[in-house]
Design an enzyme around this catalytic site. Sequence first.
Site, short mmCIF file in Angstrom:
data_model
loop_
_atom_site.label_atom_id
_atom_site.label_comp_id
_atom_site.label_asym_id
_atom_site.label_seq_id
_atom_site.Cartn_x
_atom_site.Cartn_y
_atom_site.Cartn_z
N LYS A 148 -1.40 -6.86 2.37
CA LYS A 148 -0.98 -7.83 1.36
C LYS A 148 -0.71 -9.19 1.99
O LYS A 148 -1.21 -10.21 1.52
CB LYS A 148 0.28 -7.31 0.64
CG LYS A 148 0.81 -8.24 -0.42
CD LYS A 148 2.26 -8.55 -0.18
CE LYS A 148 2.58 -9.93 -0.66
NZ LYS A 148 3.87 -10.38 -0.14
N ASP A 205 0.72 -6.96 -4.74
CA ASP A 205 2.17 -7.03 -4.69
C ASP A 205 2.74 -6.28 -5.87
O ASP A 205 2.01 -5.62 -6.61
CB ASP A 205 2.63 -8.48 -4.68
CG ASP A 205 2.11 -9.22 -5.89
OD1 ASP A 205 2.24 -8.69 -7.01
OD2 ASP A 205 1.57 -10.31 -5.74
#
Length: 212
Positions: A121, A140
């Site tokens: 991420k 996320d």
Amino acid sequence: MDVKQKVKLVIERLKNLYPDAKIALKFENPLQLLISTILSAQCTDERVNEVTAKLFQKYRTAEDFAKASLEELAEDIKSTGFYQQKAKYIKEACQILVEKYNGEVPKTMEALLELPGVARKTANIVLANAYGIVEGIPVDTHVRRLSQRIGLVKANQPEKIEKELMEIVPKEEWFIFPYLLQAHGRKVCLARKPKCEECVIKDLCDAYTSKN
DNA sequence: CTCCCGATAT
DNA sequence: ATATCAGGAG
């Protein structure tokens, strides 16, 4: 409806609703973005920006962070939560930057993933926003929640969700996609109490249509 | 899976 | 009081 068609409609409507959707973290260079993204774990972007405004005055280079006192650095970032872990990640990551990359943030997924505190991420965000390299879709909490509610993906783990999204989101939309979902996630599709009645994609949403 | 962990909304 | 906030490591 075909899931690819659904994704296109979701993107089209959210682009219309959030024409300025983009990263909310404030940064002036790749290093600042890397630090900000590490700090953003389980913390609002707004608070990260408050902390980094002072932090980036005090620490200007990877060397500054690498040489920092762990206790002092932890204190400087305390209000973002998980501050002891994050202080270690930042100090150690910057030590690696200094030793292996001449104090600069590397431009490959492989190199970024070797930094402590950096997984897909964070790496995706840094590559895309600092260098314009779009290799994947950062998953996320917002991307995960909305993708699942709408019914775009079935998986539960971030990496599997990313893989599923990469198969149904057109590649030219990979960069903007997470910011559209983030904007919608913060304003309408809230985690605790989603405002379904004012949602522009409720007719496309599995979570909504299955309840109404 | 658990742990890290402060600040805010509900 | 509890869930949640641009997660990642062990």
